[in-house]
Design a protein around this motif. Sequence first.
Motif, PDB file in Angstrom:
ATOM      1  N   LEU A  43     -26.700 -26.151 -67.103  1.00  0.00           N
ATOM      2  CA  LEU A  43     -27.251 -25.959 -68.434  1.00  0.00           C
ATOM      3  C   LEU A  43     -26.159 -25.726 -69.458  1.00  0.00           C
ATOM      4  N   LYS A  45     -25.918 -24.250 -73.650  1.00  0.00           N
ATOM      5  CA  LYS A  45     -26.724 -23.439 -74.556  1.00  0.00           C
ATOM      6  C   LYS A  45     -26.390 -23.803 -75.999  1.00  0.00           C
ATOM      7  N   GLU A  64     -31.790 -24.044 -74.068  1.00  0.00           N
ATOM      8  CA  GLU A  64     -31.061 -24.495 -72.883  1.00  0.00           C
ATOM      9  C   GLU A  64     -31.301 -25.985 -72.669  1.00  0.00           C
ATOM     10  N   ASP A 129     -26.253 -14.153 -67.219  1.00  0.00           N
ATOM     11  CA  ASP A 129     -26.695 -15.497 -67.562  1.00  0.00           C
ATOM     12  C   ASP A 129     -28.127 -15.720 -67.100  1.00  0.00           C
ATOM     13  N   THR A 130     -28.631 -16.925 -67.300  1.00  0.00           N
ATOM     14  CA  THR A 130     -30.029 -17.223 -67.009  1.00  0.00           C
ATOM     15  C   THR A 130     -30.360 -17.035 -65.540  1.00  0.00           C
ATOM     16  N   ARG A 206     -38.115 -21.842 -67.950  1.00  0.00           N
ATOM     17  CA  ARG A 206     -36.659 -21.962 -67.969  1.00  0.00           C
ATOM     18  C   ARG A 206     -36.208 -22.778 -66.769  1.00  0.00           C
TER      19      ARG A 206
END
Length: 466
Positions: A43, A45, A64, A129-130, A206
Motif C-alpha cells: 500500500l 498512502k 490507501e 501502520d495499517t 481496509r
Amino acid sequence: METFEIKTTFLIVGGGIAGVSCAENVSFMCPGEKILLITESYLIKAVTNLRCLGKMVQSFEVEEKEVKDSKLNENVDVLEDSVIQVCSEEKMVLTKSGKKIFYSFLCLCTGAQPKLIQQGNPFIFGIRDTESVLDFQEKVKSSRRLVIVGNGGIASEIVYELGNIEVHWVVKDSFISSTFADPGAAEFFQKKLEESEKPGKPILKRMRYKGESMTSGSLKGAALGPDWHRKIDISGGKSKHSLEIHYKTEVSNIKSTENEEYPLEITLSNNKVIPCDFLVSATGVDPRISHIPTDVSFELGKDGGIKVNEMMESSVENIFAAGDVCCAGWDLAENWFQMRLWTQARQMGAMAGRSMAAKFKNEPIYQDFCFELFTHATHLFGYQVVLLGNFNGQGLGQDYEILLRYTPDLEYIKFVMKDGRLKGVILIGETGLEETCENLILNGLDLTPFGDDILNPDVDIEDFFD
C-alpha cells in the motif's frame, strides 16, 4: 538472483505521506521526467479530503492505494521493493530483488519505527501502520485485559476507542495526552473517557498487506494517517468496559508467564502488578535509517534523524530526506518546531519535491511559508483539536502567561501570551478561531490593550482582526 538496471531522474524511497507528497510535487513541477517511488508494503498512502481550517491549518484524511499494477499518477511509477544499499558516488541504489536503480536525485522518506519497551516479545505490540492495527484489532477481540504504555496521540486514541475490555493506561505524567494537551485540556478530555457509550462507526474496508513482525520494532508499512481510529472497531471479549489510569508511573518489569491465566505480568514503578493478555507500547518512535547501508555516512541530527537544511537536503550530495526519518537542521522560525506528525510529513515531503525539481531545473527556490508556524489538526476523544505555534510554551521559558476559555463538553481555548503577543494556541472543539489565531501569531500584534477580554465570549475577536 537476477539483476537488472533502471534509470530514473527522481527516486523516492517510502510509500508514506512524506514520500507520496514528494512524488506528487516533483511530478507537478517536472511532468516530463521519469519518477520512481519505492515502497516496501503493498500500500501507499495519499492525502485526501483536504480541508483548510485557516490559511495554514489543514485537516485531511489518508487514502490507501494498492501498489500492484498501479501508478500514483501519469508520471510516477511505483515499485514494491526495498532498498538495501545506497551508493551515492554512483548515484545508485540496490534493492532486495536485485535491481540497480540509477538516479539523478534521491529522497529518503523511510519514516520511523516504534520504540518498543521490549523487543521480540509476541505479547508486546507497537502500533505504527495499517497491518499492526489490524493485528491489534484481532488480538483485542479475544482479550480481557490489556496494558497501554505511553501518553501521546496514538495511546490517547486507542484508549478512547477501546470497548468491552479492561484497560490499564500507564502514563509517566500527572495528566493524560501530554504530547498535545496541558492539564486543563486533559481535564476537559476526561469526561469523554467516562462516557459509557460512544457514537457508532461506519464499516471500514481496509486492504491487508504483509510486513515484518511488529514485535521486531522494524515495521515496514507507512505510518497511520489521522483518521484510522475513527473508523475501526477495537472491542474486546468482555461484556463490560473499564479503565484505570496509573499516573506518574512507568513499567519497571515485564514477565512472561506460562501455565497462568494471563501470558504477561507487568510490574509498575509503584510496585503494582498487573497480569494481562498483552501490552501496547506507544512510547514514541525513532528515525528509521539503520536498515539502509550507505557508502557515505549522513550527518545526523540530535534526535538521530538525517540532518537536513531548509531545502530538505542531507549532507550527501543530491540526496534529500523528508518526514519522520529526518531532523530539521536549519535555524528554526520562532513559532515552529519539529514533531513527528503526519502534518509535518506532508509539508516536508512537498518541500523536498519542490527542492529536487528546482535543483534539476537550476532554478531558485525558497522555503515554504508553512515552516514559519507550527500547525497541527487532529481529533482526540471525539473533539477536533488544533495546535498552533508554541502551544504549550515550548521554548518560552517561564516568562509567559496563559489565557483560558473553558466550556465543558463544548470547547477549550488556550492562548499562550508573552510580552502581550500571542505565541501559541490550543483550540479544542469547533471554535472557528483557527485563521484569526494564525494571523495574531504571525503578525505579532500587541494585544495588551484587550487584556483578558481577548477571550471574553461576549467579544467576537474575529471582527477585530480578520
